[in-house]
Motif scaffolding. Structure first.
Motif, PDB file in Angstrom:
ATOM      1  N   GLN A 212       2.202  -1.112   3.882  1.00 20.95           N
ATOM      2  CA  GLN A 212       1.830  -2.500   4.401  1.00 20.95           C
ATOM      3  C   GLN A 212       1.968  -3.412   3.412  1.00 20.95           C
ATOM      4  OE1 GLN A 212       0.903  -3.433   7.374  1.00 20.95           O
ATOM      5  NE2 GLN A 212      -0.254  -5.414   7.314  1.00 20.95           N
TER       6      GLN A 212
ATOM      7  N   GLN B 258       1.018  -1.025   0.013  1.00 22.03           N
ATOM      8  CA  GLN B 258      -0.139   0.045  -0.054  1.00 22.03           C
ATOM      9  C   GLN B 258       0.867   1.273   0.070  1.00 22.03           C
ATOM     10  OE1 GLN B 258      -3.139   0.109   2.810  1.00 22.03           O
ATOM     11  NE2 GLN B 258      -3.512  -2.037   2.880  1.00 22.03           N
ATOM     12  N   THR B 259       0.470   2.377  -0.812  1.00 21.61           N
ATOM     13  CA  THR B 259       1.044   3.710  -0.780  1.00 21.61           C
ATOM     14  C   THR B 259       0.106   4.712  -0.500  1.00 21.61           C
ATOM     15  OG1 THR B 259       2.639   4.828  -1.971  1.00 21.61           O
ATOM     16  CG2 THR B 259       0.650   3.939  -3.145  1.00 21.61           C
TER      17      THR B 259
ATOM     18  N   GLY C 159      -2.472   2.266   6.174  1.00 15.65           N
ATOM     19  CA  GLY C 159      -1.711   1.365   5.388  1.00 15.65           C
ATOM     20  C   GLY C 159      -0.484   1.674   4.873  1.00 15.65           C
TER      21      GLY C 159
END
Length: 194
Positions: free
Chosen positions: A113, A95-96, A110
């Motif tokens: 993550q 995730q960004t 997140g």
């Protein structure tokens, strides 16, 4: 009781726009607290990416962290500000972007993550201010064979506490800490609350 919000949950993000020192103040119900923020002219020279586990089984998750190293020798955690990418999203997705707020007892947002999807190796990269740092993420075909909780037994007086750790054991002989991912239950909540 739940723990504090996770590292992805940024409550108030200060954007630096010039050099100097300023005082940041938070006010709530008539009370205030302050801290100082100093902005220097140092520039980012490298990005370091780290994570807790060397390899993952399919379905596992892990939090990746990124630290920016500056020209004056200082460093700063930049996990939420990174653009995170995976060289092979079919192996590992990450995730960004900015994470949401981490509420009491809940995880933060997140950013960073990782989720393991398919067996192979992918390169996980954080890009920040035009510089990148990378690290491999290896996903294996191993399957979960056991879960172990330590310590195995504990005796204590009322009011005392103990920290339990849960580990997942896999068919290839590896193990990983699943303390945060596990669901914890006490069969006698009137005696011990988890």
């Amino acid at each position: 009781p739940g723990g504090p919000g996770g590292p992805g949950g940024m409550g108030a993000l200060a954007a630096t726009v010039g050099t100097g020192t300023t005082t940041i103040t938070a006010t709530y119900m008539g009370l205030t607290a302050s801290t100082q923020l100093t902005v220097t002219s140092a520039t980012v020279v490298s990005i370091s990416v780290s994570h807790a586990d060397a390899s993952y089984v399919v379905g596992a998750t892990s939090a990746y962290q990124a630290v920016a190293i500056f020209s004056d020798g200082t460093s700063q955690q930049v996990t939420p500000q990174c653009t995170w990418t995976s060289s092979d999203p079919k192996v590992a997705a990450i995730q960004t972007g900015m994470g949401g707020p981490g509420g009491p007892g809940g995880p933060g947002g997140g950013a960073g993550q990782l989720t393991a999807i398919g067996a192979r190796t992918a390169t996980i990269t954080c890009t920040y201010q035009g510089l990148s740092g990378s690290t491999p993420a290896t996903v294996t075909a191993a399957v979960l064979t056991d879960v172990v909780v330590t310590p195995g037994a504990f005796t204590g007086a009322i009011g005392s506490g103990v920290g339990f750790v849960a580990s997942a054991i896999f068919s290839d002989g590896t193990s990983t800490d699943i303390t945060q991912a596990a669901t914890w239950v006490s069969d006698q909540p009137g005696v011990v609350a988890v």
